[in-house]
Design an enzyme around this catalytic site. Structure first.
Site, PDB file in Angstrom:
ATOM      1  CG  ASP A  50      30.606 119.182 106.496  1.00 62.90           C
ATOM      2  OD1 ASP A  50      29.519 119.411 106.818  1.00 62.90           O
ATOM      3  OD2 ASP A  50      31.069 120.148 105.820  1.00 62.90           O
ATOM      4  CG  ASP A  94      27.953 126.242 105.127  1.00 65.66           C
ATOM      5  OD1 ASP A  94      28.835 126.120 105.976  1.00 65.66           O
ATOM      6  OD2 ASP A  94      27.538 125.434 104.436  1.00 65.66           O
TER       7      ASP A  94
HETATM    8  C1  GLA Z   1      29.718 122.377 104.223  1.00 66.46           C
HETATM    9  C2  GLA Z   1      30.305 123.121 105.471  1.00 66.46           C
HETATM   10  C3  GLA Z   1      31.376 124.077 104.947  1.00 66.46           C
HETATM   11  C4  GLA Z   1      32.258 123.582 103.853  1.00 66.46           C
HETATM   12  C5  GLA Z   1      31.722 122.758 102.754  1.00 66.46           C
HETATM   13  C6  GLA Z   1      32.903 121.701 102.138  1.00 66.46           C
HETATM   14  O1  GLA Z   1      28.828 123.403 103.491  1.00 66.46           O
HETATM   15  O2  GLA Z   1      29.293 123.695 106.179  1.00 66.46           O
HETATM   16  O3  GLA Z   1      31.979 124.589 105.957  1.00 66.46           O
HETATM   17  O4  GLA Z   1      33.025 122.774 104.694  1.00 66.46           O
HETATM   18  O5  GLA Z   1      30.694 121.893 103.408  1.00 66.46           O
HETATM   19  O6  GLA Z   1      32.215 121.173 100.927  1.00 66.46           O
END
Ligand code: GLA
Length: 744
Positions: free
Chosen positions: A480, A550
Site C-alpha cells: 500500500d 477503496d
Molecule cells: C488504504 C487501502 C485500504 C486499506 C487501508 C489500510 O486505504 O486502500 O484497502 O488497506 O489503506 O490503512
C-alpha cells in the site's frame, strides 16, 4: 510485424499487423520527421516523404536558410528540440554548464534489431525471441554534446508501438536534463477530442471526453505517484468515434511517478502529443559519458473504435508487461479484513473469519493494516514492521498455521514507503523522511514518506519485510501507499541533486519490488495506493493485479471499472464484494449485483463473514462457483464494452468472450429501473456469425426467461446484429449474468 529502412527514400517504416508508423530523414541535415501513423499501408508503400510537405511553405533550411525558424516551428518532429526555433512545447530541455537551455537533434545513425532490450531499472515491455523488433534512431546535438537514442519496438501479435528515449552525455561536462519526454508525436489535428481518466479517492478513473483546441490540453501528476486525480493515459478520437467505430490513438505511460500527458495544437492546426516524466521539479545531472533512460510509452492505433484500442492495451499488458507465476493463472479468492474490522482485530477474530470463509470456498485470508508495532489507529507505527504480540497472540507463524490448517492461504498488508512521526523508526531516523531542512513537512494521514532515493532506507525496510515474510507461510502481499509526496527534500542528496528526488524515489520503489518478487517468486503481489492512486502500467510490471479503489459500492464501481478497463485487462483489476450499507457511500445493493460486478476483476471479499446471514453465506458459495466457472474467460478473454451507465445514466453492460468466439459472458446491471419500458436489446460482439449459440441466464429458471433463451438457439449473427433481449429486472441495482456458448 517488421521494421524496414528504405534508404533511397530516407524512410523508416514500422508495421504491426494492422498499423503502420513511419518517419523520415528530412533535408541535408537529416531532421527526424514524423510521416505517418495509422491504418496499415500497402506492402510496397515506401515513398512517404511527401507526407512531411516540406516542399511547401516553409522551405527546408538547405533551400531557405533565412527562414530556418519557420521550418523548425512547423515540421512534424519525432523528438522536438527546445530553444532553436521550434516554439511548440518541446520534448526535451537541458541546462548546460554555461547555463544554456537550447537543444535540437538531427539523425546520426540507426540500428534495427530483433528483440528488445530491457530498460535500465525501469519497467519495460518484453517478448520472446522473434516476437519483437526494435529500431534505435541515434540523433545528436553536437553543440550541446548530447545524443538522443529514440527507441521504437513493435510486437508480432499486437498493434502497439513502444517508444522510449535515452539521452547520453557525449560532452566532457555535466549537462542537466530538465525535461525528457518519452513520446513526441506530431500529427495534423483532425478535429480531435481527447479522452482522459480523472478522479479522486474512491472515485478513480472516470472517463472524460473533451474537444481539443488551439493551445494545450493535458493531464499530469506532481504527487510523486500517478495519483487518483489524473491518469497517465490519453487518447485522441474523432468526434464520431464510438466504442465500435472510428479512429483512436491511445497513449499509455509505463511509469508510477510524476507524469505529463498532453496535446497542443499550433498555428497550422497540427497536434503535438507529449508524454513523459513531468518536467516540473525535475532536474537530472548527467555527467560526461552517463545515460539517462526515460520510461516507456505505449502507442496504440485502432480504427475499430475505443473498444479496439482497449483490447490492444489489454493484450500488450497481459502478454508483454505482466510477469510472474500468476501472469496467466487464476488468483486465489481472497477475503480481506479491512472493512470487516479496521484496526480492531486479534488472532481469534481473524481465525473466526478464516473458518467461516473456508466453509464457503474462499481461498485466502488477507490480514490488512494494524498487525504491527503499536498500530491501533492510522496515527502511528508505520515503519515498525514487527508483529504486535498483543493482537496476534501466539505470533504470526501460529496464526498462519491455523489458517493454513483450514485449507486457506494467508496474505499480509504492508505500507513500506511510509513512516509515522510516532514510530520507533522515526525516533531513530528522523532524517529518513522526505523533508526540507528548516521546513516542517506536511502530514497526510498523519504520516511522512520515506526517502526511497536512499539505499540504506530501502535496505532497512526490505530486511524488516523479509523477516516477516520468511517467518511464516505468507503467499500474498498487499503493498500500500497512502499519501502523496510533498516537501521534496532528501537529507542524502546534495543541493544540485534535489531535482532528482522524485524520479529516484520511483526507481527505489521499483528496485525494492523487483527484489521482493525475485526473492519471493511464489508470493502474489497486489499494489494499492489509498485504493487506486497507483493503478498504472509501471506497477503492473511487478504485480499482476492492483487494488482498483477503496470504493467497493457496486454502482460506483461500474464507472471506476469501466474507466480502468478502457486501458487495463480485467485480470489486473482488484475487485471485492463488501457489505451494505456500503462503507463509502451508504448505498444498499443486492448481494448478487455486488458479486457480478466484482467477478469482472480479481474477485474477493472485504467484509466480516462471521456477521453475514446464512442466505448471504450461501450467496458467497454460489459466487465462488461462478468465479471458478468463468474466471478463465474473464482473465484471458476479449473485452467489449456494450453499454455505459456513465453515458446513459440507467444501465451498464460489458462482455468478455473467448479469443475463438465460442464463449461469451455478458454482465448487465440496471442501475435505475424505469416504468413502462420495453425489454432492452443488447448487441453482443465478438461471436462467429454462422455458429449456433445457447444462451443461459445465470440463476434464473423463470418460465419467461426459459422461453426467451433456453428453449432455443441463436446464431452469432442474430446475437450480434439483432441482439440479446434483456427483460427489465424489478427494482434498482438489479443485474444479470448471461452465458453464451457455441453448440457443436
Ligand atoms: C488504504 C487501502 C485500504 C486499506 C487501508 C489500510 O486505504 O486502500 O484497502 O488497506 O489503506 O490503512
Amino acid at each position: 510485424m517488421g521494421i524496414v529502412f528504405y534508404e533511397k527514400e530516407g524512410v523508416f517504416r514500422l508495421d504491426t499487423k494492422n498499423t503502420t508508423y513511419a518517419l523520415g530523414l528530412i533535408d541535408n541535415e537529416k531532421f527526424a520527421s514524423h510521416l505517418y501513423y495509422g491504418k496499415k499501408l500497402g506492402q510496397n508503400d515506401s515513398d512517404l516523404q511527401y507526407l512531411a510537405r516540406i516542399n511547401e511553405f516553409p522551405f527546408v533550411p538547405s533551400v531557405n536558410a533565412r527562414d530556418r525558424l519557420s521550418f523548425l516551428d512547423s515540421y512534424p518532429s519525432e523528438y522536438a528540440g527546445h530553444g532553436t526555433g521550434d516554439f511548440r512545447d518541446s520534448a526535451v530541455q537541458i541546462k548546460t554548464r554555461g547555463g544554456h537551455s537550447a537543444v535540437s537533434f538531427t539523425y546520426k545513425t540507426h540500428r534495427i534489431y530483433d528483440g528488445k532490450d530491457p530498460l535500465n531499472s525501469l519497467p519495460s515491455t518484453f517478448a520472446g525471441a522473434g516476437a519483437v523488433q526494435t529500431l534505435e534512431l541515434v540523433c545528436e546535438d553536437a553543440s550541446a554534446g548530447l545524443e538522443a537514442v529514440l527507441s521504437y519496438s513493435v510486437f508480432d501479435d499486437c498493434d502497439a508501438v513502444i517508444r522510449s528515449v535515452k539521452l547520453k552525455n557525449v560532452s566532457k561536462e555535466k549537462i542537466q536534463i530538465v525535461k525528457c519526454m518519452s513520446l513526441c508525436l506530431d500529427m495534423d489535428n483532425d478535429d480531435y477530442e481527447m479522452i482522459s481518466l480523472h478522479g479522486s479517492w474512491a472515485r478513480e478513473r472516470h472517463i472524460q471526453r473533451r474537444k481539443i483546441g488551439f493551445g494545450s490540453s493535458s493531464v499530469s501528476s506532481l504527487r510523486g505517484e500517478s495519483g487518483h486525480q489524473d491518469h497517465p493515459f490519453i487518447a485522441l478520437v474523432n468526434t464520431d468515434t464510438t466504442q465500435t467505430r472510428g479512429n483512436v490513438y491511445g497513449f499509455s505511460f509505463v511509469y508510477s511517478g510524476n507524469f505529463y500527458a498532453g496535446v497542443s495544437v499550433n498555428q497550422f492546426n497540427s497536434a503535438r502529443i507529449l508524454m513523459g516524466i513531468n518536467p516540473s521539479d525535475f532536474c537530472w545531472n548527467l555527467q560526461a559519458g552517463e545515460v539517462f533512460t526515460s520510461p516507456e510509452a505505449v502507442l496504440v492505433y485502432s480504427n475499430e473504435g475505443i473498444g479496439g484500442m482497449s483490447r490492444t492495451f489489454h493484450d500488450v499488458f497481459r502478454n508483454h508487461l505482466i510477469r510472474g507465476q500468476y501472469k496467466d493463472k487464476k488468483r486465489p479468492i481472497l477475503i480481506n479484513n479491512w472493512e470487516a474490522t479496521y484496526f480492531d482485530f486479534d488472532t481469534d477474530k481473524l481465525l473466526s473469519i478464516a473458518k467461516d470463509a473456508a466453509k464457503t470456498g474462499i481461498e485466502m485470508l488477507v490480514m490488512d493494516d494494524g498487525w504491527f508495532g503499536n498500530r491501533s489507529s492510522d496515527n502511528m507505527a508505520l515503519g515498525d514492521w514487527v508483529v504486535n504480540d498483543q493482537k496476534l497472540k501466539g505470533g504470526l507463524p501460529y496464526l498462519v498455521n491455523e489458517v493454513n490448517k483450514l485449507g486457506v492461504k494467508f496474505g499480509i498488508w504492508f505500507e513500506p514507503e511510509m513512516i509515522s512521526p510516532d514510530s520507533d523508526l522515526y525516533r531513530a531516523h528522523p532524517d529518513w523522511a522526505i523533508a526540507i531542512p528548516s521546513r516542517t513537512p506536511g502530514l497526510a494521514r498523519n504520516q511522512y514518506v520515506l526517502d526511497y532515493s536512499r539505499r540504506d532506507v530501502v535496505e532497512h525496510v526490505y530486511e524488516s519485510l523479509k523477516k516477516i515474510l520468511t517467518s511464516a507461510n505468507i503467499e500474498y502481499v498487499k503493498w500500500d501507499m497512502n499519501r502523496p509526496l510533498s516537501d521534496i527534500g532528501s537529507a542524502f542528496l546534495d543541493s544540485e541533486s534535489q531535482g532528482e528526488l522524485y524520479h529516484r524515489y520511483v526507481l527505489g520503489v521499483y528496485a525494492m519490488q523487483e527484489r521482493l518478487i525475485t526473492d519471493f517468486p511464489h508470493i502474489l503481489l497486489e499494489n494499492c495506493s489509498g485504493g487506486g492512486a497507483r493503478f498504472d502500467p509501471g506497477m503492473l510490471y511487478y504485480s499482476p493485479q492492483i487494488w482498483c479503489s477503496d470504493d467497493t459500492d457496486a454502482v460506483e464501481r461500474l464507472m471506476i471499472q469501466e474507466g480502468t478497463a478502457m486501458v487495463y485487462p480485467l485480470s489486473a483489476m482488484g475487485a471485492h464484494v463488501s457489505v451494505c450499507p456500503n462503507h463509502t457511500v451508504g448505498r444498499v445493493t443486492p448481494f448478487e449485483t455486488r458479486g457480478y460486478v466484482a467477478l469482472a476483476g480479481t474477485f474477493g471479499y472485504e467484509l466480516d463473514i462471521t456477521k453475514l446471514s446464512e442466505e448471504d453465506k450461501d450467496s458467497i458459495k454460489h459466487q465462488v462457483e461462478l468465479y471458478h466457472r468463468y474466471n478463465d474467460l474473464v482473465r484471458t478473454g476479449t473485452y467489449y464494452r456494450l453499454a455505459s451507465y456513465g453515458d446513459n445514466h440507467e444501465f451498464d453492460a460489458w462482455q468478455v468472450s473467448s479469443k475463438d468466439g465460442t464463449k461469451a459472458l455478458v454482465t448487465y446491471v440496471q442501475v435505475l429501473s424505469r416504468p413502462n419500458q420495453k425489454s432492452r436489446i443488447i448487441k453482443v460482439q465478438g461471436l462467429k456469425e454462422n455458429v449456433s449459440y445457447r444462451v443461459t441466464l445465470e440463476g434464473s429458471n423463470s418460465a419467461d426467461d426459459m422461453k426467451l433463451y433456453s428453449l432455443r438457439l441463436f446464431s452469432g449473427s442474430m446475437l450480434m446484429n439483432g441482439g440479446l433481449v434483456i427483460r427489465n429486472p424489478w427494482g434498482d441495482f438489479q443485474s444479470k449474468l448471461i452465458y453464451i456458448e457455441a453448440v457443436e
